[in-house]
Write a protein that holds these residues in place. Structure first.
Motif, PDB file in Angstrom:
ATOM      1  N   ASP A 223       1.131  -1.064  -0.196  1.00 42.05           N
ATOM      2  CA  ASP A 223       0.011   0.327  -0.465  1.00 42.05           C
ATOM      3  C   ASP A 223       0.973   0.999  -0.185  1.00 42.05           C
ATOM      4  O   ASP A 223       0.882   2.383  -0.447  1.00 42.05           O
ATOM      5  N   SER A 280      -5.347  -2.838  10.898  1.00 34.92           N
ATOM      6  CA  SER A 280      -5.472  -2.255   9.143  1.00 34.92           C
ATOM      7  C   SER A 280      -4.627  -1.186   8.927  1.00 34.92           C
ATOM      8  O   SER A 280      -4.635   0.490   9.698  1.00 34.92           O
ATOM      9  N   LYS A 348     -15.168   5.763   2.275  1.00 34.12           N
ATOM     10  CA  LYS A 348     -15.508   4.964   1.042  1.00 34.12           C
ATOM     11  C   LYS A 348     -14.317   4.158   1.806  1.00 34.12           C
ATOM     12  O   LYS A 348     -14.147   2.828   1.095  1.00 34.12           O
ATOM     13  N   ARG A 349     -12.719   4.221   1.606  1.00 32.08           N
ATOM     14  CA  ARG A 349     -11.953   3.997   1.090  1.00 32.08           C
ATOM     15  C   ARG A 349     -11.051   3.290   2.494  1.00 32.08           C
ATOM     16  O   ARG A 349     -11.206   2.072   2.164  1.00 32.08           O
ATOM     17  N   HIS A 351     -13.543   2.263   3.874  1.00 31.69           N
ATOM     18  CA  HIS A 351     -14.885   0.904   4.348  1.00 31.69           C
ATOM     19  C   HIS A 351     -14.114   0.027   3.455  1.00 31.69           C
ATOM     20  O   HIS A 351     -14.573  -1.325   3.887  1.00 31.69           O
ATOM     21  N   GLU A 352     -13.338   0.176   2.408  1.00 32.73           N
ATOM     22  CA  GLU A 352     -12.842  -1.512   1.745  1.00 32.73           C
ATOM     23  C   GLU A 352     -11.211  -2.434   2.370  1.00 32.73           C
ATOM     24  O   GLU A 352     -11.150  -3.566   1.998  1.00 32.73           O
ATOM     25  N   ALA A 353     -11.380  -1.861   3.981  1.00 37.72           N
ATOM     26  CA  ALA A 353     -10.176  -2.740   3.975  1.00 37.72           C
ATOM     27  C   ALA A 353     -10.675  -3.204   4.648  1.00 37.72           C
ATOM     28  O   ALA A 353     -11.897  -3.675   4.688  1.00 37.72           O
ATOM     29  N   GLY A 356     -12.909  -3.525   7.601  1.00 35.21           N
ATOM     30  CA  GLY A 356     -13.174  -1.768   7.318  1.00 35.21           C
ATOM     31  C   GLY A 356     -14.347  -1.545   8.425  1.00 35.21           C
ATOM     32  O   GLY A 356     -14.091   0.270   8.941  1.00 35.21           O
ATOM     33  N   PRO A 357     -15.219  -1.410   8.009  1.00 34.93           N
ATOM     34  CA  PRO A 357     -17.012  -1.134   8.307  1.00 34.93           C
ATOM     35  C   PRO A 357     -17.068  -1.011   9.467  1.00 34.93           C
ATOM     36  O   PRO A 357     -17.735  -0.221  10.416  1.00 34.93           O
ATOM     37  N   TYR A 622     -20.774   4.605   6.561  1.00 33.30           N
ATOM     38  CA  TYR A 622     -19.971   3.644   6.131  1.00 33.30           C
ATOM     39  C   TYR A 622     -19.708   2.033   6.563  1.00 33.30           C
ATOM     40  O   TYR A 622     -18.667   1.755   6.470  1.00 33.30           O
ATOM     41  N   HIS A 636     -12.997 -14.458   7.152  1.00 34.21           N
ATOM     42  CA  HIS A 636     -12.421 -12.786   6.710  1.00 34.21           C
ATOM     43  C   HIS A 636     -10.818 -13.497   6.666  1.00 34.21           C
ATOM     44  O   HIS A 636     -10.690 -13.087   5.810  1.00 34.21           O
ATOM     45  N   ARG A 643      -7.882 -14.801  -1.457  1.00 31.13           N
ATOM     46  CA  ARG A 643      -7.663 -14.110  -1.529  1.00 31.13           C
ATOM     47  C   ARG A 643      -6.033 -13.757  -2.847  1.00 31.13           C
ATOM     48  O   ARG A 643      -5.731 -13.768  -3.275  1.00 31.13           O
TER      49      ARG A 643
END
Length: 672
Positions: A223, A280, A348-349, A351-353, A356-357, A622, A636, A643
């Motif tokens: 990242d 995260s 929004k960014r 939330h994707e982690a 994240g939510p 989010y 998870h 992935r």
């Protein structure tokens, strides 16, 4: 540029001689030097005796003292007799019971008296609290006094030195550990590839390996290296190296035999591994470096220096406060719509982690409530009540995760004991069966030898009398391992083993090839099957059965004592829950610094509070409160593994395409 402009751009304005010195809160280090309580550990004493801020704080402190007195009395009444009985039997039980009864009376009384004193102190301090708050001062938890707080001044004080400089000044190791780096391993290793990946020597201590991994993992995280196509491969190599070298058993295997002795499938995704340990990565600019990560980089909780941990936490809170102040500057300058749009982009960014939510909702919840509390009014009262209930629920979740982890661990231990007992019982049963088999074989061999001798004698006498040969067919030993016994002419051959060859029917002797290559002819009466051959024959075992059984046993022993997958998931959940408490506490302190900053006027502090409310409410859209309760850590981790497998497959394909170029994937030419 004015002081206010510096403040709202996130910069610390330069100090001038004309500036009036601002009273600053003592740092945790200075407080410890003066013998005061460490502000990061409010439970150093059993009972709360610190100066209460006002009546409310006095009542809270008093209730805690009463609760602690009653709780300690109950525990002592039960535990003291048990401990006494273990140490001195009946006399110890009676003595412990007496001590427990005394404590059951004294401790609650002491708690009530101390609680009353704290309430009284709080009531007496209330007028001062009202006066000082009216003058814009804030309560310093470190010194237990009212001070004029200046965020920029504290930032200059704490951030003036790097961590390495601070450690050197205070006589602490650069990694924050309390002692030396520890004695590393000695002796030669087969290869150093994994040590080279972390940049350490092959005799590096566990603490040095942890520190090296933590530093490299942060530097090489994909990242942070989006434009580097090799970042993921280097990050993965560092993660896999740490996973091997941080495990004593795997490290010993690697030192002795190299990477060939390791099972690559047992190594988890370094990306997942890093996120699991440090939280995260996308949230670090808001929440700072987690306490778990600080302890990890310092070599573990036992090696971390308390003074260093306090300094790191103070530094972390200041950095988070400066970041928050910078984010709120746009709102305070009047660009409210642009600010809200920017916060939606952040939400929004985030939330994707991973998880994240849950994390983005938690950040938003803290921001909104701290903003409402600073604005005052009925909303502040409701916010305080919600915050109290939220904190209680978070603590309950931590306690529940810890209890579930302990239960799962005990279940694993009991299961391991049960399996070990079953294994021992089976081993004993096999031993008994082997002994019985040996006895039967021995008896059968002796009987067979007797029968063969009788048959030989009968055949010889019959042949001598009738001039013919024996009609009794001897047992067949062709192609089998036999033992020689009963020879009188060459007694040195008795007890030796050999492979039986062809049978000379005229003489009734087998050609036996001994281990040293000598071939001798031996009569059937002087041969019998070797024990190993007999056992295999009677059991019907295949040639590789023993080897397979040995491999299986070694595999079972390697898995013994390892926590189950369910237990590992619960352990990860417990660590994550504890980290959530750490995050919430840090965010609250950072918000307090921003909202209590006396370097700006009251109207600007009010604008910061309103901006926090907007920021918090946007972030909460989010995520949700339910996300904190419904995280499925097993799912998870499984998804993260999937992935990772996809990334590895894609990377392997790309590497092959790069190697073979346009020919990759084409059907090869065939010859007929």
């Amino acid at each position: 540029m004015s002081s206010e402009e510096h403040t709202e751009t996130g910069e610390a304005p330069p100090a001038t001689a004309a500036q009036k010195p601002t009273t600053l809160a003592l740092s945790p280090i200075d407080a410890a030097a003066k013998g005061e309580d460490d502000p990061f550990d409010s439970s150093q004493s059993l009972f709360s005796t610190r100066k209460p801020r006002n009546a409310a704080a006095g009542v809270s402190s008093g209730l805690k003292s009463v609760a602690k007195g009653v709780g300690m009395a109950a525990v002592g009444l039960v535990a003291a007799p048990v401990i006494g009985a273990k140490e001195n039997g009946t006399k110890g039980f009676i003595a412990g019971l007496g001590a427990g009864l005394v404590g059951a009376v004294a401790l609650p009384v002491y708690g009530v008296v101390l609680g009353a004193v704290q309430v009284t102190r709080g009531v007496l301090n209330t007028p001062e609290a009202v006066s000082e708050r009216g003058r814009g001062k804030v309560w310093d938890e470190d010194t237990r006094t009212w001070v004029s707080y200046d965020l920029n001044e504290e930032a200059r004080e704490i951030l003036a030195m790097t961590e390495e400089e601070w450690c050197k000044q205070h006589g602490i190791n650069a990694d924050g550990s309390a002692g030396g780096s520890g004695e590393g391993r000695r002796g030669a290793v087969k290869e150093t590839e994994l040590y080279d990946a972390l940049g350490v020597e092959s005799d590096a201590s566990s603490s040095a390996i942890r520190k090296a991994y933590f530093k490299l993992a942060k530097e090489l995280h994909p990242d942070k290296n989006i434009d580097d196509p090799n970042a993921h491969a280097r990050f993965q190599a560092v993660g896999e190296a740490y996973q091997v070298l941080s495990n004593d058993e795997l490290r010993a295997k690697y030192d002795a035999s190299g990477k060939s002795a390791l099972d690559a499938s047992s190594l988890v995704d370094p990306m997942q591994f890093f996120a699991m340990l440090f939280g995260s990565e996308p949230f670090e600019y808001l929440v700072g470096e987690l306490r778990l990560a600080t302890m990890f980089s310092a070599g573990g909780e036992g090696a971390a220096n308390e003074q260093f941990m306090a300094y790191k936490q103070k530094r972390r809170e200041i950095l988070c406060a400066l970041t928050l102040k910078g984010l709120l500057a746009q709102f305070c300058c009047g660009d409210e719509d642009e600010f809200e749009a920017e916060m939606h982009a952040h939400g929004k960014r985030l939330h994707e982690a991973p998880v994240g939510p849950a994390l983005v909702w938690t950040c938003g919840y803290i921001y909104e409530n701290k903003g409402l509390q600073a604005l005052g009014g009925l909303d502040a009262i409701g916010s305080n009540a919600r915050q109290t209930m939220h904190t209680a629920a978070a603590n309950m979740r931590v306690a529940g995760a810890a209890i579930n982890t302990y239960r799962a661990y005990r279940k694993d231990v009991n299961q391991a004991k049960k399996e070990e007992k079953e294994k021992d019982d089976k081993a004993k049963e096999k031993t008994k069966e082997k002994e019985k088999t040996k006895e039967k074989e021995k008896a059968g061999t002796e009987s067979k030898e007797g029968n063969v001798k009788e048959a030989s004698k009968g055949a010889e006498s019959s042949g001598a009398a009738e001039g013919g040969s024996s009609t009794t067919e001897p047992p067949s030993f062709v192609g089998k391992v036999v033992l020689i016994s009963g020879l009188k002419g060459r007694p040195e051959l008795n007890g030796r083993a050999g492979m039986a060859g062809s049978l000379d029917e005229e003489t009734g002797r087998y050609m036996v090839r001994l281990a040293d290559g000598e071939c001798v002819k031996v009569r059937t009466a002087n041969l019998h099957l070797a024990e190993k051959e007999a056992t295999s024959e009677s059991a019907g075992a295949s040639p590789g059965a023993a080897e397979h059984e040995a491999n299986k046993q070694a595999e079972d022993e390697g898995m013994a004592g390892q926590p189950s997958e369910d237990t590992m998931n619960l352990m990860i959940e417990a660590m994550w829950r504890v980290s959530m408490l750490d995050i919430e506490s840090t965010l609250r302190h950072a918000c307090n610094k921003v909202l209590s900053d006396q370097s700006v006027d009251k109207s600007l502090r009010k604008n910061r509070a309103r901006g926090l409310v907007v920021m918090g409410r946007v972030f909460q859209t989010y995520g949700s409160a339910d996300a904190l309760k419904e995280i499925n850590f097993a799912s998870h981790m499984r998804q993260a593994g999937e992935r990772f497998a996809e990334r590895v497959a894609a990377q392997s394909t790309a590497e092959r395409e790069a190697e073979y170029g346009d020919n990759y994937g084409r059907e090869p030419a065939r010859s007929y």
